[in-house]
Design an enzyme around this catalytic site. Sequence first.
Site, PDB file in Angstrom:
ATOM      1  N   LYS A  53       0.842  -1.203   0.000  1.00  0.00           N
ATOM      2  CA  LYS A  53       0.000   0.000   0.000  1.00  0.00           C
ATOM      3  C   LYS A  53       0.874   1.250   0.000  1.00  0.00           C
ATOM      4  O   LYS A  53       0.605   2.221  -0.712  1.00  0.00           O
ATOM      5  CB  LYS A  53      -0.939  -0.011   1.222  1.00  0.00           C
ATOM      6  N   GLN A  97      -4.594  -1.424   9.625  1.00  0.00           N
ATOM      7  CA  GLN A  97      -4.475  -2.721   8.953  1.00  0.00           C
ATOM      8  C   GLN A  97      -5.087  -3.827   9.815  1.00  0.00           C
ATOM      9  O   GLN A  97      -4.739  -3.974  10.983  1.00  0.00           O
ATOM     10  CB  GLN A  97      -2.992  -3.017   8.663  1.00  0.00           C
ATOM     11  N   ASP A 120     -11.244   3.272   3.598  1.00  0.00           N
ATOM     12  CA  ASP A 120     -11.756   1.911   3.413  1.00  0.00           C
ATOM     13  C   ASP A 120     -13.291   1.902   3.342  1.00  0.00           C
ATOM     14  O   ASP A 120     -13.881   0.891   2.959  1.00  0.00           O
ATOM     15  CB  ASP A 120     -11.322   1.018   4.584  1.00  0.00           C
TER      16      ASP A 120
END
Length: 292
Positions: A53, A97, A120
Site C-alpha cells: 500500500k 491494517q 476503506d
Amino acid sequence: MTQILSGLVVAETRRAKLVEKVQSFISKSNRPPGLAVVLVGADPASQVYVRNKIKACEHVGIVSTHHRLPDTISQDELHTVIDTLNADSAVDGILVQLPLPKGLSETLATERILPSKDPDGLTSGNLGLLFAGRTRVAPCTPLGVMKIFEHYKIEVEGKSAVVVGRSNIVGKPMAQLLLEANATVTVAHSKTFDLKSVTSQADIVVVAAGRPQFMGKEFFKSGSIIADVGIHRLPDGAAGGGPNGKSKLCGDVLTSELMNHAQAITPVPGGVGPMTIQMLLENTLRLAELRA
Ligand code: NDP
C-alpha cells in the site's frame, strides 16, 4: 471463449489517470494527499499488505506515513494514535491494517476513525451513507469489482446478480453497489439452502465466501459473469497447488472448470486483488478533495 477480466490491467489504466488527478490536487491545494497506515504487531501477511500500500501511494504521489505499534498496545493507546491522526490536517485517510492482534477490538478501532478520513469506507458512518444512497466512499474491494465491470463494459442494469457472502467488508456493500447499478440482487450465505440452485440462475455472480475453489461449473449457468473475490494459498501437494514446495494462489471458484462455460471471469491472482489497493488510493484522493 471465456473473457478474462484482468484487475491488473484495469488498475494500471486507472493508476495512470490517478497520477494526473493527484498532480492536479497538489497544484490546487499546495499539498499532497496524505494516507496514514497503522500497523499493530508483526503479522507477516499484514506487513506485506502495508508495504504494498505504501509503495502504491508513492507511485501516484500520495504521501503515506507508517505507524508501527507493538502488539502490547492497549485499545485506549491505539485510540489515542487514531485521534492524533484524526486531528492532523496533513492526513486525509487513516487505515488501520486488519486483523488486529488478539485482545484488540477491530470494530472499536475502525469506528474511532473519522468517517471523513476513512478511505476503506468501513465506518458505520460511511456504510450508512452508502446504504442511504449518498455514498462518500464505498468499501474498496466491492468498488473494485464494479470498476472492473465498468472497464470491460459489462452491463449490470436489469441483470440478476447473486453475491455469495454477507460480510461488511465485501458481501453487503457489494450487494448495495449492484443494486445501485440496477441489478436484481440476491445475497447468499452459509445458511442458504441449496446454493447451487440460487447461483445457477444468475447472470452475474460475485463470490466472497472465503472457501478455496468450492464453486465449480455446476454452480454457474452458461454465459454468466463471475467475479471471484476469494484469495487463498494452496499448499504444494493440494490439487492445483504449486510444484517444488511453492504455494499457489487461488480463489473461491474452480476457474479451470469455467473456461468456455462462463462469459467472463476475474482470475486469481490478478483479478479483484489489485483493484482493492487502487480503490484505496482513489478513495484517499476523494477524501482529500472533499476536505479541501
Ligand atoms: P468473511 O469470512 O467475513 O465472510 C464470508 C462470507 O461467506 C460470510 O457471509 C459467510 O456466511 C459466507 N460463506 C461462507 N461459507 C459459505 C458457503 N459454503 N456458502 C455460502 N456462503 C458462505 O470473509 P470476507 O468477506 O472478509 O472475505 C471473503 C473472501 O474474500 C476471503 O477469501 C478473503 O480473503 C477475500 N478477500 C479478498 C480481497 C481482495 O482484495 N481480493 C479483499 C477482502 C477479502 P455467514 O455470514 O453465514 O457466515
